[in-house]
Design an enzyme around this catalytic site. Sequence first.
Site, PDB file in Angstrom:
ATOM      1  N   CYS A  45     -14.139 -14.952   1.862  1.00 41.65           N
ATOM      2  CA  CYS A  45     -12.898 -15.597   1.429  1.00 41.65           C
ATOM      3  C   CYS A  45     -12.841 -17.005   2.016  1.00 41.65           C
ATOM      4  O   CYS A  45     -12.893 -17.175   3.247  1.00 41.65           O
ATOM      5  CB  CYS A  45     -11.689 -14.795   1.882  1.00 41.65           C
ATOM      6  SG  CYS A  45     -10.117 -15.584   1.457  1.00 41.65           S
ATOM      7  N   CYS A  54      -5.813 -11.453   6.301  1.00 44.09           N
ATOM      8  CA  CYS A  54      -6.899 -10.468   6.352  1.00 44.09           C
ATOM      9  C   CYS A  54      -7.611 -10.587   7.691  1.00 44.09           C
ATOM     10  O   CYS A  54      -8.590 -11.336   7.827  1.00 44.09           O
ATOM     11  CB  CYS A  54      -7.867 -10.673   5.189  1.00 44.09           C
ATOM     12  SG  CYS A  54      -7.140 -10.379   3.581  1.00 44.09           S
ATOM     13  N   GLN A 252       4.576   1.507  -3.163  1.00 39.20           N
ATOM     14  CA  GLN A 252       3.376   1.154  -2.413  1.00 39.20           C
ATOM     15  C   GLN A 252       2.573   0.080  -3.142  1.00 39.20           C
ATOM     16  O   GLN A 252       2.464   0.088  -4.373  1.00 39.20           O
ATOM     17  CB  GLN A 252       2.509   2.394  -2.205  1.00 39.20           C
ATOM     18  CG  GLN A 252       3.115   3.438  -1.288  1.00 39.20           C
ATOM     19  CD  GLN A 252       2.917   3.118   0.186  1.00 39.20           C
ATOM     20  OE1 GLN A 252       2.406   2.064   0.552  1.00 39.20           O
ATOM     21  NE2 GLN A 252       3.327   4.027   1.042  1.00 39.20           N
ATOM     22  N   ASP A 350       8.124  10.029   6.492  1.00 40.53           N
ATOM     23  CA  ASP A 350       7.360   8.804   6.267  1.00 40.53           C
ATOM     24  C   ASP A 350       8.197   7.631   6.757  1.00 40.53           C
ATOM     25  O   ASP A 350       8.760   6.873   5.964  1.00 40.53           O
ATOM     26  CB  ASP A 350       7.023   8.674   4.772  1.00 40.53           C
ATOM     27  CG  ASP A 350       6.145   7.469   4.471  1.00 40.53           C
ATOM     28  OD1 ASP A 350       5.641   6.845   5.419  1.00 40.53           O
ATOM     29  OD2 ASP A 350       5.986   7.144   3.281  1.00 40.53           O
ATOM     30  N   CYS A 377       2.439   4.617   8.997  1.00 38.61           N
ATOM     31  CA  CYS A 377       1.764   3.352   8.731  1.00 38.61           C
ATOM     32  C   CYS A 377       1.473   2.596  10.022  1.00 38.61           C
ATOM     33  O   CYS A 377       1.072   1.440   9.995  1.00 38.61           O
ATOM     34  CB  CYS A 377       2.590   2.484   7.778  1.00 38.61           C
ATOM     35  SG  CYS A 377       4.266   2.132   8.352  1.00 38.61           S
TER      36      CYS A 377
END
Length: 422
Positions: A45, A54, A252, A350, A377
Amino acid sequence: MYDKNRPSRPRKAVSSSPDRPERSAKPASQPAAPARTGREQRFSCPVAAHCGGCQLSRMSYAEQLRHKQQVVQELLGGLCPVEEIIGMADPYHYRGKVHAVLSTDKRGIPYSGVYAMGTHRVVPVKNCLIEDKRADRIIQTIVSMLPRYKLRIYNEYTHRGFLRHILVRTANVTGQVMVVLVATGREFPGGKAFVAELVKTHPEITTVVLNVNTRETSMVLGKTETALYGPGYMEDELCGKRFRISPQSFYQVNLRQTEVLYRTAIEYAGLTGGETLLDAYCGTGTIGLCASDHVRKLIGVELNADAVRDAKENARLNGVSNARFFCDDAGRFMVRMAQEGQPLDVLIMDPPRAGSDEKFLSSVLTLRPPKVVYVSCNPETLARDAEYLVQGGYRAVKAVPVDMFPCTEHVETVMLFTRPDA
């Protein structure tokens, strides 16, 4: 004792650090190394160093998976066996929700991109390796149209201008595409012609929504919306169920891997068809509704009233008659269930990245469902909450990481707890 600020266990150094610079290229006189394929191929990238979104882009995908496996193993391995991480077959272009920030260069020409990590400086991005290609193409078309329609980019310092953000959501199964134009007012000069040209250029677009955000805030969406084209929402399918997604709906971003995550959670629950299932932090009801065919009764609890309304609509859309959704605090709801002697067989929870809290977890110990499936998460807060449940009498049976966000540090984890005396 529950401590929401409990420091996480120290992590061991990872052999391939995402912050480690790449080695210099071999001299031209040496033969080139064979091209890497599949999970050994490295992401390339051009803006990764400036964007910061990222964090693991310097690793191959195989290295990323090993890194995430190690993180979860170190945090949860002392509590239960950790199964092998479930990665993606294709870790590129998985984001079905793309948010473009807008700015202008020194010549006044508009461009789109993302905020540099920790700043409000916009890094120009035309093609992102993790964003849906359709979304990127649509965003570039919109940006190219702005000068011809004399639409000014909003300036967050002077608070002048019309267009603030572009949000594109793409469906994985139905192929529907929703474009949300976030502006500072309802008046859209040349709006009909603008939308007509956009849809003609991109016939895959099924709806265009004008969202009005007049607040001097970093929040992307405002509260007022108008459908400029199409119904103002899109629909997609997940685990055989159909869901309606509005601009404000939580859904999501990695839809391909979400199905893997939900099927894993349902498998961990070991449903036989006769259970009462409580979906806590249920949002728009996605996990619970995906499991509804495998239970006798589904109960969803969520504090956000808009999300509960969407959950009820999604149940109606799918003809699910064994589900009831409540706008309430899940902890209080479970305490009332215990006081009223209502049975509960399986709890699926969740929570957000911050994890659960002592009030909710203590209500789990009060109601004492035989099985708890925790979808997390954030493995650090999962480790904290897992220790609380174990100290309260539950047994941590197993856990599995699921890579929902390739190229980033984030990893989802599904963990099963059972009550030994059940």
